[in-house]
Design an enzyme around this catalytic site. Structure first.
Site, short mmCIF file in Angstrom:
data_model
loop_
_atom_site.label_atom_id
_atom_site.label_comp_id
_atom_site.label_asym_id
_atom_site.label_seq_id
_atom_site.Cartn_x
_atom_site.Cartn_y
_atom_site.Cartn_z
N LEU A 18 0.85 -1.20 0.00
CA LEU A 18 0.00 0.00 0.00
C LEU A 18 0.88 1.24 0.00
O LEU A 18 1.65 1.47 0.94
CB LEU A 18 -0.93 0.00 1.21
CG LEU A 18 -1.85 -1.22 1.36
CD1 LEU A 18 -2.85 -0.98 2.49
CD2 LEU A 18 -2.56 -1.56 0.06
N ARG A 25 1.18 13.59 8.12
CA ARG A 25 2.04 13.91 9.27
C ARG A 25 3.49 14.21 8.87
O ARG A 25 4.26 14.70 9.68
CB ARG A 25 1.98 12.75 10.29
CG ARG A 25 0.65 12.65 11.01
CD ARG A 25 0.40 11.28 11.63
NE ARG A 25 0.02 10.28 10.62
CZ ARG A 25 -0.30 9.03 10.90
NH1 ARG A 25 -0.27 8.60 12.14
NH2 ARG A 25 -0.65 8.19 9.93
N LYS A 32 4.55 10.35 1.03
CA LYS A 32 5.44 9.85 2.10
C LYS A 32 6.38 8.75 1.62
O LYS A 32 7.57 8.76 1.95
CB LYS A 32 4.57 9.33 3.25
CG LYS A 32 5.36 8.65 4.34
CD LYS A 32 4.53 8.41 5.57
CE LYS A 32 3.45 7.39 5.34
NZ LYS A 32 2.65 7.20 6.57
N THR A 90 -6.76 2.40 4.36
CA THR A 90 -5.99 1.21 3.99
C THR A 90 -6.89 0.08 3.46
O THR A 90 -6.47 -0.67 2.57
CB THR A 90 -5.18 0.70 5.20
OG1 THR A 90 -6.04 0.65 6.34
CG2 THR A 90 -4.03 1.66 5.52
N TYR A 112 2.70 -2.35 4.23
CA TYR A 112 2.53 -0.90 4.11
C TYR A 112 3.84 -0.32 3.58
O TYR A 112 4.92 -0.69 4.03
CB TYR A 112 2.17 -0.29 5.47
CG TYR A 112 0.76 -0.62 5.96
CD1 TYR A 112 -0.15 -1.27 5.14
CD2 TYR A 112 0.36 -0.27 7.23
CE1 TYR A 112 -1.44 -1.56 5.59
CE2 TYR A 112 -0.93 -0.56 7.70
CZ TYR A 112 -1.82 -1.21 6.87
OH TYR A 112 -3.08 -1.49 7.32
N GLY A 113 3.70 0.61 2.65
CA GLY A 113 4.88 1.19 2.01
C GLY A 113 5.73 2.06 2.91
O GLY A 113 6.77 2.56 2.47
N GLU A 166 -7.94 1.38 16.36
CA GLU A 166 -7.05 2.50 16.03
C GLU A 166 -7.00 3.47 17.21
O GLU A 166 -7.99 3.61 17.95
CB GLU A 166 -7.54 3.21 14.77
CG GLU A 166 -7.35 2.39 13.51
CD GLU A 166 -5.91 1.91 13.31
OE1 GLU A 166 -5.01 2.76 13.21
OE2 GLU A 166 -5.69 0.69 13.28
N ARG A 345 33.94 16.32 -11.25
CA ARG A 345 32.56 16.39 -11.73
C ARG A 345 32.31 15.24 -12.71
O ARG A 345 33.23 14.54 -13.11
CB ARG A 345 32.32 17.76 -12.35
CG ARG A 345 32.25 18.87 -11.26
CD ARG A 345 32.29 20.24 -11.84
NE ARG A 345 31.25 20.45 -12.83
CZ ARG A 345 31.32 21.35 -13.80
NH1 ARG A 345 32.39 22.13 -13.91
NH2 ARG A 345 30.34 21.48 -14.65
N ASN A 389 52.26 16.84 -16.90
CA ASN A 389 52.26 17.62 -15.66
C ASN A 389 51.57 18.96 -15.90
O ASN A 389 51.96 19.70 -16.80
CB ASN A 389 53.70 17.84 -15.19
CG ASN A 389 53.73 18.32 -13.75
OD1 ASN A 389 53.04 19.29 -13.41
ND2 ASN A 389 54.49 17.65 -12.91
C1 UD1 Z 1 -1.74 1.79 10.10
C2 UD1 Z 1 -2.74 0.84 10.77
C3 UD1 Z 1 -2.36 0.71 12.23
C4 UD1 Z 1 -0.94 0.21 12.36
C5 UD1 Z 1 0.05 1.08 11.57
C6 UD1 Z 1 1.40 0.40 11.51
C7 UD1 Z 1 -4.87 1.10 9.57
C8 UD1 Z 1 -6.22 1.68 9.61
N1 UD1 Z 1 -4.09 1.35 10.63
O1 UD1 Z 1 -1.92 3.06 10.65
O2 UD1 Z 1 -3.24 -0.21 12.89
O3 UD1 Z 1 -0.56 0.15 13.73
O4 UD1 Z 1 -0.42 1.29 10.23
O5 UD1 Z 1 2.36 1.19 10.88
O6 UD1 Z 1 -4.53 0.41 8.61
N2 UD1 Z 1 -2.39 4.06 2.28
C9 UD1 Z 1 -2.94 3.93 1.03
N3 UD1 Z 1 -4.18 4.44 0.80
C10 UD1 Z 1 -4.91 5.06 1.75
C11 UD1 Z 1 -4.35 5.19 3.05
C12 UD1 Z 1 -3.09 4.67 3.29
O7 UD1 Z 1 -2.31 3.37 0.13
O8 UD1 Z 1 -6.03 5.49 1.46
C13 UD1 Z 1 -1.02 3.54 2.53
C14 UD1 Z 1 -0.06 4.62 2.92
O9 UD1 Z 1 0.62 5.13 1.76
C15 UD1 Z 1 0.91 3.91 3.86
C16 UD1 Z 1 0.09 2.78 4.43
O10 UD1 Z 1 -1.07 2.64 3.62
O11 UD1 Z 1 2.02 3.39 3.19
C17 UD1 Z 1 -0.30 2.98 5.89
O12 UD1 Z 1 -1.08 4.16 6.01
P1 UD1 Z 1 -0.94 5.13 7.27
O13 UD1 Z 1 -1.86 6.27 7.07
O14 UD1 Z 1 0.48 5.44 7.53
O15 UD1 Z 1 -1.50 4.21 8.45
P2 UD1 Z 1 -1.29 4.41 10.03
O16 UD1 Z 1 -2.14 5.53 10.48
O17 UD1 Z 1 0.14 4.48 10.32
CA CA Z 2 2.01 4.49 9.06
#
Ligand code: UD1
Ligand code: CA
Length: 478
Positions: A18, A25, A32, A90, A112-113, A166, A345, A389
């Site tokens: 993802l 933040r 991000k 997510t 998660y990415g 959450e 360079r 040189n």
């Molecule tokens: C999330 C988890 C949380 C966990 C934490 C761990 C959820 C609801 N919560 O929270 O339980 O403890 O990760 O790090 O999943 N992303 C998308 N599309 C969206 C939203 C997010 O692709 O619509 C991707 C973001 O780019 C990111 C990842 O999902 O890479 C996580 O999203 P983020 O918003 O960071 O989740 P947390 O609030 O950290």
């Molecule tokens: Ca996160």
């Protein structure tokens, strides 16, 4: 575990990364997952870990914010992409893959990415536990002293997950739970796709939370297991630039450790910045505050001086880079010495045993074997033969205001100090250019070229000058 089991599991695993969120933040205009730690974008680290558990043609990244940039970074890995239209959480991100992936059975891992420290070994453990347990899903948990910001994991008496809450929705009692959701899951794919449609928008945020799948699967009588990891470092999710710096530090430490164990001496490793893909040969010494970046490759028995910055450059063996030297996209051959305070360079090539000294700048230049330019020079767009040189203060005038021109200097030629070589120009082998010359025409082999006003000497000039000293501010006071 037999190899055939390993490989059939590998072939039957799908990974979804993802990577569509903006990351509010971070307070950044950039998505991000494009922010860098250890010299790579966050999402590249995750994709590298994913490659250990699934074939690239079963790996999908969900993109949204700055999708083109994210896809361009991941494209070379041969993975696929699904666009998430509107970032509604997510769960919404994973659901966007349903059409594309629902016909694939086997396991589906979600990463998660923004978790760049994840190791392939941990993903193998997750997959093996999920395969062996027969649960509907398994997720990685850990215990954090300060769990704030993470989803809290609710476990039943058997250690199975019944829900993830959450932080925003957690009651004070739930907030005190220190077991957190890492955001790394392994599902039985068919069960996930069957039930993901039951996700409902979160009351507070209106987003679809993937974490709600734990409750949904449990409600249908399925088990959701937990793989508890002792070392929470690996699971760090990057939400702020403070966490980004934490991840960067961990990655740099890992890299230095790896190189030191392979036979590289690193002095004060906590001050050194080495990107993930950099390679360094045995018995090379890396002094404090150096930066070794990009695809830099360094041979054996080199010394990289304090404060040097090497970017995507290749050094052969026994090269000395003296302190505060900057080298970009260049190549330095065996036994050569550059710096201190030199600047190479792009497309510079320093031959074996050549010397480049302080305040010498090279650009698109080949310096032959044993050639030397020890002090204060600009050397651009040139071919310089072996043993040449180049005196202090020599300037290659390579630019006429419109075009760049080449300078060629034959072997063993001697360029006197403070010479100006106006390109295009060819200076033959074994020739001499007198100090202070402005050279605008070719110089044949073994010739001496002088391009400067002849010296004038006026004997007794001081005694003969006007007796009365001129006032200090006079214009004709000489
Ligand atoms: C999330 C988890 C949380 C966990 C934490 C761990 C959820 C609801 N919560 O929270 O339980 O403890 O990760 O790090 O999943 N992303 C998308 N599309 C969206 C939203 C997010 O692709 O619509 C991707 C973001 O780019 C990111 C990842 O999902 O890479 C996580 O999203 P983020 O918003 O960071 O989740 P947390 O609030 O950290
Ligand atoms: Ca996160």
């Amino acid at each position: 575990m037999s190899n055939s089991f390993m490989s059939s599991t590998f072939m039957n695993t799908t990974v979804v990364i993802l990577a569509a969120g903006l990351g509010t933040r971070m307070r950044s205009k950039r998505a991000k997952v494009l922010h860098r730690a250890g010299g790579l974008a966050l999402v590249e680290h995750v994709a590298a870990a994913a490659a250990a558990v699934a074939p690239h043609d079963r790996t999908i990244a969900v993109t949204g914010h700055q999708a083109e940039e994210v896809e361009a970074i991941l494209e070379p890995r041969g993975i696929g992409f699904v666009r998430q239209i509107g970032q509604k959480g997510t769960g919404h991100a994973l659901a966007a893959c349903r059409e594309r992936l629902q016909s694939l059975d086997g396991l589906l891992m979600v990463l998660y990415g923004d978790t760049p420290l994840l190791s392939p070994a941990t993903l193998h453990r997750l997959r093996d536990l999920q395969s062996a347990s027969g649960a509907a899903a398994t997720l990685i948990t850990t215990t954090l002293e300060d769990p704030s910001g993470y989803g809290r994991v609710i476990l039943n008496g058997h250690g199975d997950v019944t829900a993830i809450v959450e932080e925003k929705a957690a009651t004070p009692a739930q907030k005190s739970i220190q077991v957190i959701n890492s955001g790394i899951y392994c599902f039985q794919a068919p069960l996930l796709w069957r039930h993901i449609v039951e996700l409902r928008p979160n009351a507070a945020s209106g987003e679809l939370y993937l974490t709600d799948m734990a409750e949904i699967l449990t409600r249908h009588g399925h088990r959701v297991g937990a793989l508890h990891i002792e070392d929470p470092d690996e699971l760090l999710g990057i939400n702020t630039r403070v966490e980004l710096a934490d991840a960067d530090r961990v990655l740099r430490e890992r890299k230095c450790r790896e190189l030191m164990l392979e036979g590289v001496t690193i002095e004060r490793p906590e001050t050194v910045t080495i990107d993930m893909h950099v390679r360094v040969g045995v018995d090379t010494v890396v002094e404090p505050f150096t930066r070794l970046l990009g695809s830099t490759q360094i041979g054996e028995e080199c010394r990289i001086g304090a404060g040097a910055i090497l970017e995507s450059s290749v050094l052969a063996d026994r090269v000395v880079v003296a302190p505060y030297t900057i080298v970009a996209n260049s190549r330095i051959e065996t036994g050569a010495q550059v710096g201190p305070f030199a600047r190479l360079r792009p497309e510079s090539h320093v031959g074996p045993d050549a010397h480049v000294g302080n305040f010498v700048e090279l650009k698109k230049t080949h310096l032959g074997r044993g050639a030397k330019s020890q002090h204060l020079a600009y050397i651009g767009d040139s071919e310089i033969g072996a043993g040449v040189n180049i005196g202090a203060g020599t300037i290659f005038c390579n630019y006429d205001g419109q075009k760049k021109h080449k300078t060629r200097i034959g072997e063993r030629a001697f360029i006197g100090s403070n010479s100006t070589l106006v390109a295009p120009i060819e200076i033959g082998p074994d020739s001499y250019v007198g100090a202070g010359s402005v050279i605008t025409g070719d110089v044949p082999a073994e010739a001496l070229a002088l391009g400067r006003a002849r010296q004038v000497v006026k004997p007794g000039w001081v005694k003969n000058r006007k007796k009365e000293p001129a006032p200090l501010n006079s214009k004709d006071g000489k």
